[in-house]
Scaffold this motif. Structure first.
Motif, PDB file in Angstrom:
ATOM      1  N   TYR A   1      -3.775   0.515   3.271  1.00  0.00           N
ATOM      2  CA  TYR A   1      -3.157   0.982   2.040  1.00  0.00           C
ATOM      3  C   TYR A   1      -3.378   2.483   1.851  1.00  0.00           C
ATOM      4  O   TYR A   1      -2.424   3.251   1.669  1.00  0.00           O
ATOM      5  CB  TYR A   1      -3.714   0.202   0.852  1.00  0.00           C
ATOM      6  CG  TYR A   1      -3.341   0.785  -0.486  1.00  0.00           C
ATOM      7  CD1 TYR A   1      -2.087   0.570  -1.023  1.00  0.00           C
ATOM      8  CD2 TYR A   1      -4.249   1.567  -1.196  1.00  0.00           C
ATOM      9  CE1 TYR A   1      -1.735   1.112  -2.230  1.00  0.00           C
ATOM     10  CE2 TYR A   1      -3.899   2.111  -2.410  1.00  0.00           C
ATOM     11  CZ  TYR A   1      -2.647   1.882  -2.928  1.00  0.00           C
ATOM     12  OH  TYR A   1      -2.306   2.438  -4.125  1.00  0.00           O
ATOM     13  N   THR A   2      -4.635   2.912   1.926  1.00  0.00           N
ATOM     14  CA  THR A   2      -4.899   4.338   1.709  1.00  0.00           C
ATOM     15  C   THR A   2      -4.251   5.181   2.798  1.00  0.00           C
ATOM     16  O   THR A   2      -3.658   6.214   2.515  1.00  0.00           O
ATOM     17  CB  THR A   2      -6.409   4.644   1.679  1.00  0.00           C
ATOM     18  OG1 THR A   2      -7.055   3.866   2.665  1.00  0.00           O
ATOM     19  CG2 THR A   2      -7.006   4.362   0.342  1.00  0.00           C
ATOM     20  N   ALA A   3      -4.372   4.702   4.046  1.00  0.00           N
ATOM     21  CA  ALA A   3      -3.832   5.499   5.146  1.00  0.00           C
ATOM     22  C   ALA A   3      -2.320   5.629   5.013  1.00  0.00           C
ATOM     23  O   ALA A   3      -1.766   6.728   5.072  1.00  0.00           O
ATOM     24  CB  ALA A   3      -4.191   4.857   6.481  1.00  0.00           C
TER      25      ALA A   3
ATOM     26  N   ARG B   1      -0.444   5.279   2.445  1.00  0.00           N
ATOM     27  CA  ARG B   1       0.005   6.051   1.294  1.00  0.00           C
ATOM     28  C   ARG B   1      -0.184   7.541   1.502  1.00  0.00           C
ATOM     29  O   ARG B   1       0.711   8.326   1.232  1.00  0.00           O
ATOM     30  CB  ARG B   1      -0.721   5.611   0.028  1.00  0.00           C
ATOM     31  CG  ARG B   1       0.045   6.025  -1.229  1.00  0.00           C
ATOM     32  CD  ARG B   1      -0.762   5.811  -2.467  1.00  0.00           C
ATOM     33  NE  ARG B   1      -1.947   6.643  -2.442  1.00  0.00           N
ATOM     34  CZ  ARG B   1      -2.965   6.489  -3.272  1.00  0.00           C
ATOM     35  NH1 ARG B   1      -2.946   5.551  -4.172  1.00  0.00           N
ATOM     36  NH2 ARG B   1      -4.003   7.285  -3.182  1.00  0.00           N
ATOM     37  N   SER B   2      -1.360   7.918   2.014  1.00  0.00           N
ATOM     38  CA  SER B   2      -1.585   9.362   2.135  1.00  0.00           C
ATOM     39  C   SER B   2      -0.713   9.962   3.237  1.00  0.00           C
ATOM     40  O   SER B   2      -0.355  11.130   3.180  1.00  0.00           O
ATOM     41  CB  SER B   2      -3.056   9.664   2.368  1.00  0.00           C
ATOM     42  OG  SER B   2      -3.393   9.434   3.705  1.00  0.00           O
TER      43      SER B   2
END
Lengths: 396, 284
Positions: free
Chosen positions: A40-42, A44-45
């Motif tokens: 998720y974080t990867a 999104r960023s």
């Protein structure tokens, strides 16, 4: 892998780029992503480059990986349409009530929120778009609401009218892309606005002029003579006044906004004001045109070299421009019609232009455009028009 | 995962409360060797993050504060003509006047490229400069190299710096630029997070004081029509001020006395609004 996910993001309107997608895969290959949380974080960023899309991203992510409901695009569209209808209601309650076949007084008693809900209910009755049918929203049909129809009490939802006095936007949402095509225009606007940087020497003499220093040193027989000059500073004052009122400007506000965002960093002193349709006794320092009034008369004290840039479609009912009580605001009753105010501004500021988002070939169709174009040099709000406008502003 | 990348894993720093999500993003950006673009309200710790990375990974931090008139070349190198002229006239320095290279001074990006070890390069508030600056920087980011025109020499990054770029969210950066960065938006910390931040900065803080100040702070932040809302930095300074005042008791805050408003609100209008709200409505 995750190609579906990628396209789903694209479908809901997040500007995801294939290169970013490849980068995400690179991250996956490197073993940097071990869990769904990290994915998720990867993703999104790497994929999403603006916080404006974070919310949308969350919804798609939840849908794709956890089976949550997809963001409801239709609900949004209904919202927009209902809003347009509310605007129409505010403009002309009678026509709308008649068009919808309901009692005007019944609508009158509702609060704006209730009205919106009510309109939404009515809109939901129609599923999907239909043109030429007999239900009550669509295009070219016999229904009272919809555009290009011929019902006598019909009104326009969507479609563009030639003289800008009917409802627009709703069905087609043709301006939805302005936000996304913005950046392209932004950089072009920035280019054009840069020409406004009127470079004149000012400030302390603190820059070394190398060429002159060498020359003077040689002339001095080798004794060093350092020549300083002033740093160049922008001395141009600019007053920017934007018509941000009413639905007639609505499709153009994103464009104006890009222009205005850029303008902010361009000049030494930039004052931004807002007005609705045309200028009466006041300009407003806040976008809501409520908190920070500025009397037009006070502008007389401003530096006459100030460049005045007005942005507006100059389209309104003629009386708004010509009548002494044309303003919808009760406190603006100085007895001067707006056209006199505009003339006053044109006299005060020798360097003034009016930028009009309406294409130039349409100007002849609207009386007030012609009238205002006689007072201010009017240019199209396009790169071309902007260049000409700036050339006009810089002329002596 | 290579041994190298596990060594340079960012885990937080002594005076910085790290959001685990942000830690992941920092680590991924470092592994992918992509710059990390941070946006968020002022005072959400964008700049502090770079300091924390540098501290945690024991890399030197190089800060480039972007100014509106800045040209990219200034950040790369500077050719010091005046010193050279001076040397050629007096000839009393050890520098070789005919060697221009001795008069090239590295700018911040140049320093990061030529450093002996990997550095953290913070490019602060890139949105202040005009779009040309960003466009020019694209090349440098892509190539990890730049040319010194005066001596026709290419400087390559010896160690690829960890780029942290901050922007104040006023306008979006250009698409090609965004394409080369990873992006994160730091949200304003919630009260729980803020409590942790306060504790990190004031380990000895009285519990009641911390709770009351944070509660008051969030209520003051909600005031309408305030132009510059107080951020973490203001809160920390405020607590420092309250701590320094011997007459102050945390109970007073709950009663509605809010001293040192000037520490929180820096603009005179904002100060007025806050002062009025405190006096009139007895906010607390």
């Amino acid at each position: 892998m995750f190609i579906d996910f990628f396209y789903k993001l694209k479908d809901v309107g997040i500007p995801v780029k294939p290169t970013a997608f490849l980068t995400l895969h690179r991250a996956l290959d490197m073993g940097l992503v071990q869990s769904l949380g990290e994915f998720y974080t990867a993703s999104r960023s790497i994929l999403v480059k603006s916080e404006r899309y974070f919310d949308l991203f969350d919804q798609v992510f939840a849908h794709h990986f956890e089976g949550a409901e997809m963001p409801d695009g239709e609900a949004f569209e209904l919202d927009e349409m209902a809003k347009v209808m509310l605007e129409a209601w505010l403009q002309d309650p009678k026509t709308l009530a008649e068009a919808m076949g309901i009692d005007e007084n019944k609508l009158r008693r509702m609060s704006p929120d209730e009205l919106i809900d009510y309109f939404k209910e009515r809109l939901k009755e129609q599923t999907g778009r239909h043109d030429g049918g007999g239900r009550w929203i669509g295009t070219g049909g016999t229904s009272p609401v919809g555009h290009s129809g011929y019902h006598p009490g019909g009104m326009r939802v969507g479609g563009v009218s030639r003289n800008r006095s009917a409802l627009k936007v709703a069905m087609d949402r043709r301006y939805r892309d302005y936000a996304l095509s913005g950046p392209l225009r932004q950089s072009m606007m920035g280019e054009a606005l840069k020409r406004l940087r009127h470079l004149v020497p000012s400030g302390p003499r603190d820059q070394v002029n190398i060429d002159e220093t060498l020359y003077q040193t040689m002339k001095n027989g080798g004794e060093i003579e350092i020549v300083f000059e002033r740093s160049l500073k922008d001395r141009l004052n600019v007053i920017l006044a934007i018509d941000n009122g009413g639905w007639s400007m609505e499709p153009y506000i994103p464009v104006v906004q890009t222009l205005f965002n850029h303008a902010r960093s361009q000049f030494k002193v930039l004052e931004t004001y807002f007005f609705h349709n045309t200028i009466y006794d006041y300009l407003w320092g806040d976008a809501a045109r409520y908190k920070k009034p500025k009397r037009i008369d006070e502008l007389a004290a401003a530096d006459p070299a100030t460049r005045l840039i007005l942005v507006g479609d100059a389209s309104m009912a003629p009386y708004e421009l010509m009548a002494t009580d044309g303003s919808i605001h009760i406190e603006e009753r100085s007895g001067q019609p707006s056209i006199e105010r505009l003339k006053f501004l044109a006299r005060t500021f020798r360097h003034a232009v009016w930028l009009n988002p309406v294409p130039q070939h349409m100007w002849g169709y609207t009386r007030t455009i012609a009238a205002i174009a006689q007072i201010f040099a009017m240019f199209e709000l396009s790169i071309d028009g902007l260049e000409k406008a700036i050339a006009h502003l810089m002329a002596r | 995962m290579t041994e190298n990348s596990s060594v340079t894993r960012f885990t937080g720093a002594a005076r910085y409360v790290l959001d685990p999500e942000l830690a992941d993003i920092v680590n991924i950006s470092m592994a992918l060797e992509m710059p990390l673009l941070l946006k968020g309200e002022p005072g959400t710790g964008k700049t502090m993050l770079a300091h924390a990375i540098a501290e945690n990974l024991q890399m030197p931090l190089i800060v480039l504060n972007v100014k509106s008139s800045m040209k990219l070349v200034e950040t790369l190198y500077q050719y010091d003509t005046l010193t050279r002229l001076n040397d050629s006239r007096f000839g009393d320095s050890k520098r070789d006047v005919s060697n221009i290279e001795e008069y090239i001074r590295m700018g911040k990006i140049g320093q990061a490229f030529t450093a002996d070890q990997r550095t953290v390069l913070l490019i602060d508030e890139i949105d202040k400069a005009d779009t040309d600056f960003q466009d020019d920087m694209l090349d440098v980011l892509d190539q990890m190299a730049f040319d010194i025109i005066e001596i026709d020499k290419t400087i390559r990054a010896r160690h690829r710096p960890v780029f942290v770029i901050t922007s104040n969210a006023k306008k979006d950066l250009s698409d090609p630029f965004l394409g080369r960065c990873n992006f994160h938006h730091i949200a304003f910390p919630d009260p729980k997070m803020m409590r942790k931040i306060v504790n990190v900065h004031f380990p000895q803080i009285d519990r009641q004081l911390a709770e009351n100040t944070i509660a008051a702070f969030y209520r003051l932040r909600e005031l309408e029509a305030v132009e510059k809302r107080p951020a973490t930095r203001e809160l920390l300074n405020w607590i420092r001020a309250l701590n320094a005042d011997p007459d102050f008791r945390p109970k007073d805050l709950a009663k509605g006395d809010v001293p040192y408003l000037g520490v929180l609100f820096k603009k005179s209008q904002d100060y007025q609004i806050a002062a009025n709200a405190v006096r009139r409505r007895r906010l607390f």
